[in-house]
Design a protein around this motif. Structure first.
Motif, mmCIF file in Angstrom:
data_model
loop_
_atom_site.group_PDB
_atom_site.id
_atom_site.type_symbol
_atom_site.label_atom_id
_atom_site.label_comp_id
_atom_site.label_asym_id
_atom_site.label_seq_id
_atom_site.Cartn_x
_atom_site.Cartn_y
_atom_site.Cartn_z
ATOM 1 N N THR A 132 0.826 -1.208 0.000
ATOM 2 C CA THR A 132 0.000 0.000 0.000
ATOM 3 C C THR A 132 0.863 1.262 0.000
ATOM 4 O OG1 THR A 132 -0.150 -0.210 2.409
ATOM 5 C CG2 THR A 132 -1.975 -1.083 1.119
ATOM 6 N N ARG A 134 3.874 2.985 -1.523
ATOM 7 C CA ARG A 134 4.482 2.654 -2.816
ATOM 8 C C ARG A 134 5.695 3.486 -3.212
ATOM 9 N NH1 ARG A 134 -0.747 1.058 -6.623
ATOM 10 N NH2 ARG A 134 -1.458 -0.642 -5.276
ATOM 11 N N ARG A 282 -6.983 -6.579 0.310
ATOM 12 C CA ARG A 282 -6.650 -6.763 -1.107
ATOM 13 C C ARG A 282 -5.671 -7.915 -1.316
ATOM 14 N NH1 ARG A 282 -7.998 -4.430 -5.692
ATOM 15 N NH2 ARG A 282 -6.541 -4.386 -7.452
#
Length: 376
Positions: A132, A134, A282
């Motif tokens: 998440t 990045r 995710r």
């Protein structure tokens, strides 16, 4: 070609990635590639067993331990800070210790590793998720010559961040397709672990992280009281927390992590195998390609799995019964459907086994080597 596999992982470990890393090195070597695995020298590793003995893998490649700090092995108080200090010490030592020459392939699953080596080196990066945060990740994406990802969702994320799609190859997890040939006496095995002989066994085997959905499955056990739900695996602190929460549910049995062979035997004596991944994360919904799912498929036992895009990349309604993620009632109904439907059980079990053959470890490695060769 020579493979120099670098990973900042304690090996051996009860976590699935440890086995996968060792197995990949083993298969690279079987394919005729000189292979070395570089791991941190962790003084506080609770498991002192020889990795080759622990995983029952042939000694056809070298393991070299890189000196590094192990603050995280002493205390979890400063987890994130100590993790980065330990990681930096390992990677700096690895940079000094490992000499890459012409013909060497630096192979890693850790994107941070790529930042410590030159873009001129041939770097192959295997990705199992997209973080998440990045900033560093995007810097790391500039280094590899080639990427191997578990599924198309990870590939599309990389493409959206500017990676050339021609450098990205989809390579799902691997499996030993002959696991179902393992000999096991159902009655003796069940007695040895205190499992009932007169009830159907529903099995979950793996870690107890929240995104694995184990609590959803445990809650569904209350709705199928005539069936025994067995949970095998986990690590601290999740294991103790799970045991405490469900200690009063009479049809739940929780067992600590078992050696690989025992873990596989649990599958063979069970009646339903479950992948209850959560849809709230995710990594679970889009990124994972569960080793456990592939192992389940080899067992010729019926599978109940969360209805998620990541799972559907591998199996369909022909291969398993889907349940809605994070919904105990849906899992309870799916489990009942499998138990009460022997014809369905046989159909989906055989279909899953027929499909899993294409995901053998040797085929995975041969495809990876072929793709690397095409980029040299």
């Amino acid at each position: 070609m020579r493979i120099k596999y670098i990973t900042n992982v304690r090996i051996p470990t009860s976590r699935a990635h440890g086995f996968a890393i060792m197995k990949m090195c083993n298969e690279f070597a079987k394919a005729g590639v000189q292979t070395e695995l570089f791991i941190p020298s962790k003084g506080n590793n609770e498991n002192k067993e020889d990795p080759f003995d622990y995983y029952k893998i042939d000694r056809n490649f070298k393991i070299e331990k890189i000196p590094s700090l192990d603050l995280l092995g002493s205390t979890l108080k400063f987890g994130r800070i100590f993790y980065w200090i330990d990681s930096l010490s390992f990677l700096l030592s690895a940079k000094l210790k490992i000499n890459l020459t012409a013909g060497d392939i630096l192979y890693t699953r850790d994107f941070i590793t790529t930042l410590f080596f030159s873009k001129k080196d041939f770097i192959a990066l295997e990705l199992h998720s997209v973080p998440t945060s990045r900033f560093l990740f995007k810097l790391a994406l500039k280094k590899p010559k080639i990427f191997f990802v578990l599924n198309d969702y990870i590939k599309q994320d990389l493409v959206s961040m500017g990676v050339n799609p021609e450098k990205i190859f989809i390579s799902p997890s691997g499996v030993d397709v002959n696991l179902n040939k393992m000999a096991v006496s159902q009655e003796e095995f069940k007695k040895s672990f205190g499992l009932p002989l007169d009830k159907k066994i529903v099995l979950y085997s793996g870690q107890f992280y929240s995104w694995k959905g184990v609590e959803t499955l445990a809650d569904s056990a209350k709705l199928v009281p005539e069936t025994c739900f067995v949970f095998v695996g986990g690590a601290e602190p999740e294991f103790s927390s799970f045991v405490e929460k469900y200690k009063n549910v009479h049809n739940i049995k929780v067992l600590e992590f078992q050696p690989k062979e025992k873990s596989l035997q649990f599958m063979l004596v069970s009646d339903v195998l479950v992948i209850p991944n959560s849809g709230k994360s995710r990594i679970s919904s889009h990124y994972t390609s569960p080793l456990k799912l592939f192992e389940y498929m080899t067992s010729k036992k019926p599978i109940v799995a969360s209805n998620l895009p990541s799972i559907r990349e591998i199996v369909s309604e022909n291969d398993c019964v889907f349940a809605e993620p994070d919904d105990p009632e849906s899992f309870a109904e799916a489990i009942k459907k499998v138990i009460n439907n022997p014809d369905l059980t046989q159909l989906i079990s055989q279909s899953a086994y027929s499909k899993v053959v294409q995901y053998s470890w040797d085929k995975r490695v041969k495809n990876i080597l072929k793709n690397i060769q095409s980029m040299l």
